[in-house]
Motif scaffolding. Structure first.
Motif, short mmCIF file in Angstrom:
data_model
loop_
_atom_site.label_atom_id
_atom_site.label_comp_id
_atom_site.label_asym_id
_atom_site.label_seq_id
_atom_site.Cartn_x
_atom_site.Cartn_y
_atom_site.Cartn_z
N ILE A 14 7.75 -12.88 52.90
CA ILE A 14 6.48 -12.22 52.61
C ILE A 14 5.36 -13.13 53.10
N PRO A 15 4.46 -12.62 53.94
CA PRO A 15 3.38 -13.48 54.44
C PRO A 15 2.50 -13.98 53.29
N MET A 16 2.00 -15.19 53.46
CA MET A 16 1.10 -15.76 52.47
C MET A 16 -0.34 -15.56 52.90
N LEU A 17 -1.26 -15.65 51.95
CA LEU A 17 -2.68 -15.60 52.28
C LEU A 17 -3.04 -16.84 53.09
N PRO A 18 -4.09 -16.77 53.90
CA PRO A 18 -4.48 -17.93 54.70
C PRO A 18 -4.71 -19.17 53.84
N ASP A 19 -4.38 -20.32 54.37
CA ASP A 19 -4.57 -21.63 53.74
C ASP A 19 -3.60 -21.91 52.59
N GLY A 49 -4.19 -15.14 43.14
CA GLY A 49 -2.89 -14.51 43.13
C GLY A 49 -2.89 -13.47 44.24
N PHE A 50 -1.72 -12.91 44.52
CA PHE A 50 -1.65 -11.95 45.62
C PHE A 50 -0.78 -10.76 45.24
N ILE A 51 -0.98 -9.70 46.01
CA ILE A 51 -0.16 -8.50 45.92
C ILE A 51 0.23 -8.14 47.34
N TRP A 52 1.50 -7.72 47.51
CA TRP A 52 2.01 -7.41 48.84
C TRP A 52 2.79 -6.10 48.80
N SER A 53 2.67 -5.33 49.87
CA SER A 53 3.56 -4.19 50.08
C SER A 53 3.93 -4.16 51.55
N VAL A 58 -0.29 -8.31 52.70
CA VAL A 58 -0.68 -9.15 51.57
C VAL A 58 -2.20 -9.07 51.36
N ALA A 59 -2.61 -9.06 50.09
CA ALA A 59 -4.03 -9.04 49.74
C ALA A 59 -4.24 -9.91 48.50
N PRO A 60 -5.42 -10.53 48.37
CA PRO A 60 -5.67 -11.33 47.17
C PRO A 60 -5.92 -10.45 45.96
N LEU A 61 -5.56 -10.96 44.79
CA LEU A 61 -5.97 -10.36 43.51
C LEU A 61 -7.17 -11.17 43.05
N LEU A 62 -8.34 -10.62 43.27
CA LEU A 62 -9.56 -11.36 42.98
C LEU A 62 -9.70 -11.64 41.49
N PRO A 63 -10.22 -12.81 41.13
CA PRO A 63 -10.38 -13.15 39.72
C PRO A 63 -11.57 -12.43 39.09
N LEU A 64 -11.69 -12.60 37.77
CA LEU A 64 -12.83 -12.04 37.05
C LEU A 64 -14.13 -12.59 37.60
N MET A 65 -15.21 -11.82 37.46
CA MET A 65 -16.52 -12.25 37.90
C MET A 65 -16.87 -13.58 37.22
N GLY A 66 -17.31 -14.54 38.00
CA GLY A 66 -17.70 -15.84 37.47
C GLY A 66 -16.59 -16.87 37.50
N SER A 67 -15.36 -16.42 37.70
CA SER A 67 -14.25 -17.36 37.82
C SER A 67 -13.93 -17.53 39.30
N ASN A 68 -13.07 -18.51 39.62
CA ASN A 68 -12.86 -18.77 41.04
C ASN A 68 -11.41 -18.74 41.50
N TRP A 97 -5.16 -6.37 36.28
CA TRP A 97 -5.65 -5.73 37.51
C TRP A 97 -5.10 -4.32 37.58
N VAL A 98 -5.99 -3.33 37.65
CA VAL A 98 -5.63 -1.94 37.87
C VAL A 98 -6.21 -1.54 39.21
N ASN A 99 -5.36 -1.15 40.14
CA ASN A 99 -5.79 -0.84 41.50
C ASN A 99 -6.56 -2.00 42.12
N GLY A 100 -6.16 -3.22 41.78
CA GLY A 100 -6.77 -4.42 42.34
C GLY A 100 -8.05 -4.86 41.67
N VAL A 101 -8.55 -4.11 40.69
CA VAL A 101 -9.81 -4.44 40.01
C VAL A 101 -9.49 -5.22 38.73
N PRO A 102 -10.05 -6.45 38.59
CA PRO A 102 -9.74 -7.26 37.42
C PRO A 102 -10.56 -6.86 36.20
N SER A 103 -9.95 -6.97 35.02
CA SER A 103 -10.68 -6.82 33.76
C SER A 103 -10.13 -7.83 32.77
#
Length: 168
Positions: A14-19, A49-53, A58-68, A97-103
């Motif tokens: 599975i490909p990894m995210l860059p870096d 974190g990441f999600i792949w299909s 591969v795509a990142p699972l973005l963190p909550l607003m204000g976190s990194n 994460w629901v549909n990639g949106v963090p809560s």
């Protein structure tokens, strides 16, 4: 560690995210979505974190607003992911994460993590004081009791009957 998937005994990387130099896979849903997180880079700094299909890559699972940064620990068969978002001040918050949106799963809990979720949307994790907890949709947070003679619990799995497993 290199993430991989095996279909009918045939492996595919599975490909990894860059870096990312290495990553760990932590779950797969019935629809074939795979989740995980980078290895050796947890802590302050932008990484996700990441999600792949097989169809979208591969795509990142973005963190909550204000976190990194984020980590993805489990995915259910509705493709809902749980894990945590990490803040530069050292706090981490249980994240879904629901549909990639963090809560945020546990508002007000600055050191919480979501480790497992089931198909009903219930989540097993930890809260700020290190206690294992169960988040059931529409109900107050439930503490999970300790085993006699042990001081803590590391929750790890939750099935569709809401039976939890972990380590004492």
């Amino acid at each position: 560690d290199r993430p991989a998937i095996w279909t009918n005994g045939v492996g595919q990387q599975i490909p990894m995210l860059p870096d990312y130099n290495s990553a760990r896979v932590t779950g797969i849903s019935n629809s074939g979505l795979v989740i995980g997180y980078p290895m050796g880079v947890f802590g302050p700094g932008p990484h996700s974190g990441f999600i792949w299909s097989s169809s979208t890559g591969v795509a990142p699972l973005l963190p909550l607003m204000g976190s990194n940064s984020s980590r993805a620990y489990n995915i259910n068969n509705s493709d809902v992911v749980v894990g945590l978002s990490f803040y530069s001040n050292g706090a981490n918050k249980a994240t879904e994460w629901v549909n990639g949106v963090p809560s945020e799963l546990a508002p007000g809990q600055n050191f919480s993590e979501g480790f497992a979720n089931n198909d009903q949307g219930n989540v097993l994790g930890t809260r700020s004081d290190g206690s294992a907890v169960f988040w059931e949709r529409g109900h107050p947070l439930t503490l999970i009791g300790h085993l006699p003679g042990y001081s803590g619990i590391s929750p790890r799995g939750l099935n569709n009957s809401n039976i939890a497993v972990g380590n004492a």
